[in-house]
Write a protein that holds these residues in place. Structure first.
Motif, mmCIF file in Angstrom:
data_model
loop_
_atom_site.group_PDB
_atom_site.id
_atom_site.type_symbol
_atom_site.label_atom_id
_atom_site.label_comp_id
_atom_site.label_asym_id
_atom_site.label_seq_id
_atom_site.Cartn_x
_atom_site.Cartn_y
_atom_site.Cartn_z
ATOM 1 N N THR A 238 0.911 -1.442 -0.036
ATOM 2 C CA THR A 238 0.031 0.013 -0.243
ATOM 3 C C THR A 238 0.972 1.202 -0.020
ATOM 4 O OG1 THR A 238 -1.584 1.273 1.383
ATOM 5 C CG2 THR A 238 -0.203 -0.208 2.417
ATOM 6 N N PRO A 239 0.381 2.424 -0.747
ATOM 7 C CA PRO A 239 1.195 3.515 -0.380
ATOM 8 C C PRO A 239 1.297 4.407 0.872
ATOM 9 C CG PRO A 239 -0.341 3.767 -2.461
ATOM 10 C CD PRO A 239 -0.835 2.612 -1.823
ATOM 11 N N ASN A 243 -3.474 7.564 1.609
ATOM 12 C CA ASN A 243 -3.851 7.017 0.154
ATOM 13 C C ASN A 243 -5.261 6.930 0.309
ATOM 14 O OD1 ASN A 243 -4.929 4.308 -1.742
ATOM 15 N ND2 ASN A 243 -3.516 5.724 -2.528
ATOM 16 N N GLN A 262 4.061 -1.247 3.316
ATOM 17 C CA GLN A 262 4.412 -0.181 2.461
ATOM 18 C C GLN A 262 5.943 -0.317 2.032
ATOM 19 O OE1 GLN A 262 3.973 3.476 4.616
ATOM 20 N NE2 GLN A 262 2.133 2.594 5.912
ATOM 21 N N ARG A 289 -0.426 -5.590 -5.416
ATOM 22 C CA ARG A 289 0.148 -4.107 -5.238
ATOM 23 C C ARG A 289 -1.138 -3.355 -5.300
ATOM 24 N NH1 ARG A 289 0.512 -1.682 -9.945
ATOM 25 N NH2 ARG A 289 0.282 -2.730 -11.881
ATOM 26 N N VAL A 291 0.144 -0.032 -5.295
ATOM 27 C CA VAL A 291 0.971 1.200 -5.651
ATOM 28 C C VAL A 291 0.956 1.331 -7.229
ATOM 29 C CG1 VAL A 291 3.312 2.115 -5.600
ATOM 30 C CG2 VAL A 291 2.313 0.999 -3.308
ATOM 31 N N CYS A 296 6.922 1.524 -8.353
ATOM 32 C CA CYS A 296 7.173 0.280 -7.567
ATOM 33 C C CYS A 296 8.630 -0.024 -7.418
ATOM 34 C CB CYS A 296 6.332 -0.700 -7.952
ATOM 35 S SG CYS A 296 4.879 -1.078 -7.498
ATOM 36 N N SER A 305 10.379 8.145 -7.200
ATOM 37 C CA SER A 305 9.444 7.415 -6.010
ATOM 38 C C SER A 305 10.192 6.904 -4.950
ATOM 39 C CB SER A 305 8.758 6.289 -6.747
ATOM 40 O OG SER A 305 8.022 5.330 -5.962
ATOM 41 N N LEU A 307 7.914 5.366 -2.490
ATOM 42 C CA LEU A 307 6.727 4.351 -2.325
ATOM 43 C C LEU A 307 7.092 2.753 -2.671
ATOM 44 C CD1 LEU A 307 3.653 6.389 -3.732
ATOM 45 C CD2 LEU A 307 4.763 6.508 -1.268
ATOM 46 N N THR A 851 -0.487 8.743 -5.778
ATOM 47 C CA THR A 851 -0.044 8.013 -6.669
ATOM 48 C C THR A 851 -1.434 8.102 -7.536
ATOM 49 O OG1 THR A 851 -1.260 6.063 -5.888
ATOM 50 C CG2 THR A 851 1.288 6.544 -5.277
ATOM 51 N N GLU A 853 -3.146 5.544 -8.377
ATOM 52 C CA GLU A 853 -3.912 4.130 -8.142
ATOM 53 C C GLU A 853 -5.474 4.508 -8.302
ATOM 54 O OE1 GLU A 853 -5.808 1.555 -4.703
ATOM 55 O OE2 GLU A 853 -4.944 3.252 -4.330
#
Length: 856
Positions: A238-239, A243, A262, A289, A291, A296, A305, A307, A851, A853
């Motif tokens: 997860t971010p 999120n 994370q 995922r 993210v 990634c 990134s 994350l 993000t 997402e």
């Protein structure tokens, strides 16, 4: 006056207005409700609108208590919005569902073949079945991923589609979701709530259950594991808690039994992915995922990134980890692909699409571009890249200047735009203001690869527009969710998620894979909890003494109040507070006391500590039981409604402090009774014990380390006992006047009293010995040596020595020195534990980073 664009239908005691020319799910194209809708509406009619409104409120209460939220970026009022659920579901007949299910499976299989080709042989590009410009200009095509997906089968593990019904009743696919499809967890929570608020209607309607889909999801993820297929370690990436769909991440991780992580919780070493836990590195086999794929791996993909996990793509190349969905799968969300799917379905499957897409024209082709430019007013224009600030445009609603600017953008880079037919969504009954109104609706369905086939959730997440005649149904725009009931010809059998036989794994209590980030949050949940309780109890004592001082006008009461006010500042660390206040200001402390209670932007206040507690608890939402989370919600909600959002005086504050302390006791009791004594419990209780010792030391130093006149000393001793919830036990144990030596013995040295400093050190010593760095080791760790020193110092002291006062300074010198040294050792222990166990690289501020997402 009736709207001439509406058609009025009589449903029992209510009237329901549908829009002319718009397909309605209940009435279809006829002037009579469909049979299954008619039966359902009869059940609602028997209930009545008032009772249905009660059920709607009950649903919202359950959702709130369960912590179901949807985070909204850019919302100036509140980041996290409560999830809204309409009590009238979307009904789909068994016959129609078979058509939808077959179409979704076909579409998933087709997209899986396209994904496989684009990242391997690229035959579609070589044969001209897909334009290279359409693929290579899309941000979702990740060049480093070419050749990296060969070993994982199937490539597309999860798939989601947004469906809407057109004016003639035909289901259309609005768009495909393959990046990190969200919504299945919300659909499950909606179903759980609906079965509680409408149990009889649900049972009589015979609805397909959802548990089979999630069982297939667990099975499908286990099957793509490159190693350890019998019992793979699956994590959900997860971010973070800011999120927008973090609730769902935590909810699914808990429901499916996966570890929520994370990016900072994972590391790549020697081509393998490892989970950083308290017990050391644990191998990871599968990553589910949430993210975005480009975030990634900062090593090979988006370098900015913070994350992701550096080296993740290389681990995929070596077939040491599987990712669902694979990195690079967001290319399938390219809306330009919709124009080519019919031809690709004939090429790959020798079939026509069973669920057609909305008519789409990619502007990268001259004829299609000219058609789009000639029909701008009748189309929707979308960029092929779904970036920030990029959104659909309705040219018919633009000014002449803006329309010409759009035309010039398309002509400059036509391959970056598509035109789509404007589709009017079907309407669906929604319960608005105690009656039914038609609202435009979109259905999101979910598909998962399991075995050699795809399984479809028998239902999905339906969303309706908040306003009438509005086609925007997203939660970002305030849309309302609905449960989706697929009707079964006979009662559906209950499917348990945990009935699949498999090899059981015995995990040692402290080697359970608890991430360092989760351990950090648990530790701070415990610390914030104790800060709240200590502040609330002391503030309550101050309020009681303030009333006595104002009522009886006794100078001793006033002196005691001044001592307690300064103590409150020391314990809460809200300097300057009452420490530097003049005697006159101390006689009117009401304003500062209210600030200590209400201000959430000032460190150390009750409100700021409560917010910190809530944030830490929400960050590890997947670790709490449902009842425990309800107690967290109660603490926040009651304090916000009763204190923060109200104009109240100090005379009303006492009651809210009582409620707050009751809520804290409830949370403490639930965690004590429902958490196994594993790593999570060790970190939570260690934080509590360390903070309780520190707050008790601060209380004793501020009140008892200085000599006072006898009458004043007695009042201060009593206030200290009350603030530490120890007056009753003192009276039962000593049956005498309150005296300093006995109070010190009880609150400082008594290892059997759960409020004493000695008891906290004893428990902390036990916990430290059970932590991975200490367990089974012959030599003491740094934290072990520090806690041993603090405990030994306490055990070696004599109460009689502590009660000896320095006549020149008016200070109990040995007591002050013991308390000061013990506090210093405790702070060192906190630092050593943090360095040893909380060394995750993810900074909480990075969670603000949004993000792309999949949005709901």
């Amino acid at each position: 006056m009736a709207n001439p664009n509406n058609s009025i239908h009589d449903i029992g005691t209510q009237y329901y207005a549908t829009q002319l020319g718009i397909y309605d799910e209940m009435f279809a194209t006829e002037n009579k409700a469909l049979p299954y809708w008619e039966r359902f509406m009869a059940l609602l009619e028997n209930m009545g609108s008032e009772k249905l409104e009660q059920r709607r409120r009950e649903a919202q209460r359950l959702l709130r208590e369960n912590g179901v939220t949807y985070n909204v970026y850019g919302d100036s009022q509140k980041l996290s919005r409560p999830w809204r659920l309409d009590p009238v579901p979307l009904l789909i007949s068994s016959e129609e569902w078979q058509v939808i299910e077959a179409g979704l499976i076909q579409r998933a299989e087709l997209l899986n073949l396209i994904l496989k080709d684009l990242y391997s042989k690229q035959i579609l590009l070589k044969k001209g079945l897909l334009p290279a410009e359409l693929i290579y200009s899309h941000e979702g095509f990740l060049h480093p991923c070419v050749g990296a997906l060969a070993q994982q089968k199937p490539h597309l593990t999860l798939y989601s589609a947004n469906l809407a019904r057109g004016p003639k009743g035909q289901m259309w696919v609005l768009d495909d979701r393959s990046q990190a499809p969200s919504g299945s967890g919300y659909a499950l929570e909606n179903r759980t709530v609906m079965t509680r608020v409408l149990p009889d209607i649900f049972r009589e309607t015979q609805v397909h259950r959802l548990s089979g889909f999630f069982k297939a999801l667990r099975k499908g993820l286990a099957e793509i594991a490159p190693h350890n297929k019998e019992d793979p370690r699956i994590v959900l990436l997860t971010p973070g808690p800011l999120n927008e769909t973090y609730f769902e991440h935590a909810y699914l991780a808990s429901y499916l039994g996966f570890t929520l992580v994370q990016g900072g919780d994972l590391t790549v070493r020697d081509g393998h992915v490892w989970l950083k836990s308290l017990a050391g590195l644990q191998p990871v086999d599968v990553i589910l995922r949430r993210v975005d794929d480009s975030f990634c791996d900062p090593l090979e993909l988006r370098s900015s990134s913070q994350l992701g996990v550096a080296g993740l793509l290389e681990a995929v190349r070596r077939s040491n980890v599987a990712i669902a969905n694979p990195l690079g799968s967001s290319i399938l969300e390219n809306p330009g692909l919709l124009a080519f799917l019919p031809r690709l379905a004939r090429y790959y499957l020798n079939e026509e699409l069973k669920l057609p897409s909305v008519a789409t024209w990619w502007c990268g082709q001259r004829r299609e571009r000219d058609f789009v430019l000639a029909n701008l007013d009748n189309l929707v224009i979308k960029p092929i890249n779904r970036g920030f600030g990029e959104h659909a445009v309705f040219p018919g609603m633009l000014s002449t200047k803006d329309k010409e600017q759009l035309r010039s953008h398309i002509l400059a880079k036509p391959h970056l735009f598509i035109g789509q037919e404007q589709v009017s969504f079907s309407t669906l009954p929604a319960f608005i203001d105690h009656h039914l109104e038609a609202r435009n609706a979109v259905l999101r369905n979910f598909v998962v690869a399991s075995g050699n086939d795809y399984s479809v959730m028998p239902g999905g997440l339906t969303r309706v527009a908040r306003q009438k005649d509005n086609f925007i149904v997203s939660n970002q725009a305030g849309g309302i969710s609905k449960d989706t009931w697929v009707l079964a010809p006979e009662p559906d059998k209950q499917v348990s998620l945990w009935t699949q036989p498999g090899r059981s794994q015995q995990l040692d209590s402290v080697t359970e894979p608890l991430t360092s980030r989760a351990a950090d949050n648990l530790f701070w949940v415990g610390r914030h909890l104790e800060r709240i309780e200590a502040s609330a109890r002391l503030l309550r004592s101050v309020l009681q003494k303030l009333r006595e001082a104002q009522e009886f006008k006794d100078p001793i009461d006033q002196e005691c109040l001044q001592v307690l006010l300064r103590t409150l500042t020391h314990v809460t660390v809200t300097y300057p507070g009452f420490v530097t206040s003049s005697p006159e200001a101390l006689k009117a402390p009401e304003a500062e006391l209210l600030r200590l209670a209400k201000n959430d932007d000032r460190m150390g206040t009750l409100s700021s500590n409560i917010q910190a507690f809530i944030q830490a608890a929400f960050s590890i939402r997947d670790l709490w039981s449902q009842d425990t989370w309800r107690s967290v919600d109660n603490i926040e909600r009651r304090w916000q409604q009763g204190v923060v959002n109200n104009e109240l005086g100090v005379e009303q504050l006492h009651k809210h402090l009582d409620d707050l302390i009751t809520g804290i006791v409830a949370f403490t009791g639930l965690t004590s009774e429902s958490m196994t004594r594993e790593a999570a419990w060790l970190m939570l209780d260690s934080g509590r014990r360390l903070e309780r010792a520190l707050t008790m030391i601060a209380l004793l130093r501020s009140t008892l380390a200085h000599r006072h006149e006898d009458a004043l000393q007695t009042q201060i001793l009593e206030a200290v006992l009350v603030s530490s919830d120890s007056l009753t036990i003192y009276q039962r144990r000593y049956r005498s006047f309150i005296q300093l030596p006995m109070v010190l013995k009880l609150l400082l040295l008594d290892e059997t009293h759960p409020r004493s400093v000695a008891y906290q050190l004893q428990q902390l010593s036990i916990h430290i010995a059970e932590l991975p760095r200490s367990k089974g080791k012959s030599q003491l760790t740094d934290e072990g040596r520090l806690i041993l020193k603090a405990t030994t110092n306490l055990r070696l002291c004599q109460v009689s020595d502590l009660a000896q006062v320095d006549e020149t300074e008016g200070v109990y010198t040995e007591l002050e020195e013991l308390l000061s040294n013990t506090a210093a050792l405790l702070w060192q222990i906190a630092e050593v534990i943090a360095e040893a166990y909380f060394s995750h690289s993810q900074n909480s501020q990075l969670l603000l980073f949004k993000t792309q997402e999949d949005e709901l």
